[in-house]
Design a protein around this motif. Sequence first.
Motif, PDB file in Angstrom:
ATOM      1  N   TYR A 157      -1.876  -2.332  -5.952  1.00  0.00           N
ATOM      2  CA  TYR A 157      -3.020  -2.513  -7.152  1.00  0.00           C
ATOM      3  C   TYR A 157      -4.229  -3.311  -6.545  1.00  0.00           C
ATOM      4  O   TYR A 157      -5.209  -3.579  -7.407  1.00  0.00           O
ATOM      5  CB  TYR A 157      -2.442  -3.300  -8.184  1.00  0.00           C
ATOM      6  CG  TYR A 157      -1.081  -2.530  -8.504  1.00  0.00           C
ATOM      7  CD1 TYR A 157      -1.091  -1.182  -8.773  1.00  0.00           C
ATOM      8  CD2 TYR A 157       0.242  -3.419  -9.037  1.00  0.00           C
ATOM      9  CE1 TYR A 157       0.089  -0.451  -9.146  1.00  0.00           C
ATOM     10  CE2 TYR A 157       1.241  -2.622  -9.286  1.00  0.00           C
ATOM     11  CZ  TYR A 157       1.298  -1.231  -9.381  1.00  0.00           C
ATOM     12  OH  TYR A 157       2.394  -0.660  -9.765  1.00  0.00           O
ATOM     13  N   ASN A 158      -4.738  -3.482  -5.306  1.00  0.00           N
ATOM     14  CA  ASN A 158      -5.705  -4.159  -4.774  1.00  0.00           C
ATOM     15  C   ASN A 158      -6.575  -3.250  -3.919  1.00  0.00           C
ATOM     16  O   ASN A 158      -7.727  -3.638  -3.638  1.00  0.00           O
ATOM     17  CB  ASN A 158      -5.350  -5.366  -4.301  1.00  0.00           C
ATOM     18  CG  ASN A 158      -5.044  -6.448  -5.076  1.00  0.00           C
ATOM     19  OD1 ASN A 158      -5.538  -6.290  -6.536  1.00  0.00           O
ATOM     20  ND2 ASN A 158      -4.262  -7.352  -5.063  1.00  0.00           N
ATOM     21  N   ASN A 171      -8.643   3.263  -5.245  1.00  0.00           N
ATOM     22  CA  ASN A 171      -9.039   3.429  -6.776  1.00  0.00           C
ATOM     23  C   ASN A 171      -7.632   3.274  -7.227  1.00  0.00           C
ATOM     24  O   ASN A 171      -6.659   3.924  -7.113  1.00  0.00           O
ATOM     25  CB  ASN A 171      -9.440   4.907  -6.804  1.00  0.00           C
ATOM     26  CG  ASN A 171      -9.912   5.097  -8.296  1.00  0.00           C
ATOM     27  OD1 ASN A 171      -9.570   4.161  -8.873  1.00  0.00           O
ATOM     28  ND2 ASN A 171     -10.478   6.447  -8.436  1.00  0.00           N
ATOM     29  N   VAL A 172      -7.449   2.132  -8.121  1.00  0.00           N
ATOM     30  CA  VAL A 172      -6.184   1.621  -8.242  1.00  0.00           C
ATOM     31  C   VAL A 172      -5.716   2.570  -9.497  1.00  0.00           C
ATOM     32  O   VAL A 172      -4.528   2.691  -9.759  1.00  0.00           O
ATOM     33  CB  VAL A 172      -6.167   0.152  -8.784  1.00  0.00           C
ATOM     34  CG1 VAL A 172      -5.061  -0.077  -9.523  1.00  0.00           C
ATOM     35  CG2 VAL A 172      -6.993  -0.715  -7.716  1.00  0.00           C
ATOM     36  N   TYR A 173      -6.500   3.114 -10.278  1.00  0.00           N
ATOM     37  CA  TYR A 173      -6.194   4.095 -11.384  1.00  0.00           C
ATOM     38  C   TYR A 173      -5.431   5.213 -10.811  1.00  0.00           C
ATOM     39  O   TYR A 173      -4.407   5.607 -11.649  1.00  0.00           O
ATOM     40  CB  TYR A 173      -7.606   4.425 -12.100  1.00  0.00           C
ATOM     41  CG  TYR A 173      -7.132   5.452 -13.332  1.00  0.00           C
ATOM     42  CD1 TYR A 173      -6.605   4.920 -14.447  1.00  0.00           C
ATOM     43  CD2 TYR A 173      -7.174   6.808 -13.179  1.00  0.00           C
ATOM     44  CE1 TYR A 173      -6.489   5.520 -15.605  1.00  0.00           C
ATOM     45  CE2 TYR A 173      -6.955   7.603 -14.098  1.00  0.00           C
ATOM     46  CZ  TYR A 173      -6.495   7.009 -15.713  1.00  0.00           C
ATOM     47  OH  TYR A 173      -6.244   7.745 -16.381  1.00  0.00           O
ATOM     48  N   LYS A 195      -3.579   2.128 -17.273  1.00  0.00           N
ATOM     49  CA  LYS A 195      -4.598   1.371 -17.245  1.00  0.00           C
ATOM     50  C   LYS A 195      -4.667   0.332 -16.183  1.00  0.00           C
ATOM     51  O   LYS A 195      -3.642  -0.217 -15.718  1.00  0.00           O
ATOM     52  CB  LYS A 195      -5.103   0.591 -18.299  1.00  0.00           C
ATOM     53  CG  LYS A 195      -5.249   1.331 -19.479  1.00  0.00           C
ATOM     54  CD  LYS A 195      -5.513   0.454 -20.801  1.00  0.00           C
ATOM     55  CE  LYS A 195      -5.816   1.103 -22.091  1.00  0.00           C
ATOM     56  NZ  LYS A 195      -6.092   0.373 -23.055  1.00  0.00           N
ATOM     57  N   VAL A 196      -5.677   0.001 -15.467  1.00  0.00           N
ATOM     58  CA  VAL A 196      -5.624  -0.699 -14.085  1.00  0.00           C
ATOM     59  C   VAL A 196      -5.759  -2.139 -14.636  1.00  0.00           C
ATOM     60  O   VAL A 196      -4.806  -2.958 -13.930  1.00  0.00           O
ATOM     61  CB  VAL A 196      -7.083  -0.637 -13.466  1.00  0.00           C
ATOM     62  CG1 VAL A 196      -7.171  -1.782 -12.461  1.00  0.00           C
ATOM     63  CG2 VAL A 196      -7.448   0.624 -12.819  1.00  0.00           C
ATOM     64  N   SER A 197      -5.805  -2.412 -15.971  1.00  0.00           N
ATOM     65  CA  SER A 197      -5.404  -3.993 -16.510  1.00  0.00           C
ATOM     66  C   SER A 197      -4.114  -4.166 -16.560  1.00  0.00           C
ATOM     67  O   SER A 197      -3.424  -5.399 -16.368  1.00  0.00           O
ATOM     68  CB  SER A 197      -6.272  -4.082 -17.810  1.00  0.00           C
ATOM     69  OG  SER A 197      -5.723  -3.142 -18.631  1.00  0.00           O
ATOM     70  N   LYS A 250      -1.947  -2.693 -14.364  1.00  0.00           N
ATOM     71  CA  LYS A 250      -1.410  -2.983 -13.182  1.00  0.00           C
ATOM     72  C   LYS A 250      -1.804  -4.200 -12.542  1.00  0.00           C
ATOM     73  O   LYS A 250      -0.982  -5.084 -11.985  1.00  0.00           O
ATOM     74  CB  LYS A 250      -2.032  -1.804 -12.181  1.00  0.00           C
ATOM     75  CG  LYS A 250      -1.648  -0.408 -12.579  1.00  0.00           C
ATOM     76  CD  LYS A 250      -2.236   0.463 -11.868  1.00  0.00           C
ATOM     77  CE  LYS A 250      -1.747   2.100 -12.310  1.00  0.00           C
ATOM     78  NZ  LYS A 250      -2.596   3.070 -11.466  1.00  0.00           N
ATOM     79  N   HIS A 251      -2.897  -4.739 -13.092  1.00  0.00           N
ATOM     80  CA  HIS A 251      -3.326  -6.114 -12.717  1.00  0.00           C
ATOM     81  C   HIS A 251      -2.059  -7.238 -13.402  1.00  0.00           C
ATOM     82  O   HIS A 251      -1.941  -8.199 -12.693  1.00  0.00           O
ATOM     83  CB  HIS A 251      -4.741  -6.451 -12.602  1.00  0.00           C
ATOM     84  CG  HIS A 251      -5.556  -5.905 -11.774  1.00  0.00           C
ATOM     85  ND1 HIS A 251      -7.015  -5.694 -11.899  1.00  0.00           N
ATOM     86  CD2 HIS A 251      -5.101  -4.951 -10.637  1.00  0.00           C
ATOM     87  CE1 HIS A 251      -7.308  -5.167 -10.742  1.00  0.00           C
ATOM     88  NE2 HIS A 251      -6.333  -4.661 -10.078  1.00  0.00           N
TER      89      HIS A 251
END
Length: 174
Positions: free
Chosen positions: A97-98, A101-103, A111-113, A115-116
């Motif tokens: 996730y870093n 393109n994480v999406y 959502k990327v949020s 995953k973070h």
Amino acid sequence: MAILQSTIARPLLLGTRTMQWVSSVIAMGIYAYFVHKQHHGTHIIFNLVISVLSVVFFLPAFLSPFKSTLLSKWVALIDMIFSYLWLTAFIFSSQSYNYGNVYFNAPFGVKVSVKHAAEAFTFLAFFFTVLGLLFETMTRWVDADHDPIVREKHHGDARAPLDAPANTTGAAAV
């Protein structure tokens, strides 16, 4: 001074255990959602398995702040093992996730949020597991300073202990 350390260490240990378990439960929920969205991905499966095992194995750790027993030794061993497992899970989530393109990384469409957030709670579970190991060790040392020293007692044995001075003048000296 050691009593003061013990009274401070036990509530800290209980708070650490609570945060450790809550972080594991939240990470478990997020990774279960990821598996529900997309069934493949070895990093996701590994992180889910570690979080499920942590939720189960961290439950006895809630008893260790109240009484230091043999359970504390097992809890420290569990913390040591799971600290490495959570570190590996954090590395996996960081790799997933870093970069790029994480999406579009597994699971696709989440959502990327989220995953973070999974990465953040994985780190928190790792951090509180290491902190729990340190506090558990510190509490064990403080409790060991207060344990009474138990001396061996010789009951019913007519002869002197083996470390006694030799009797060279009495009837038994023959």
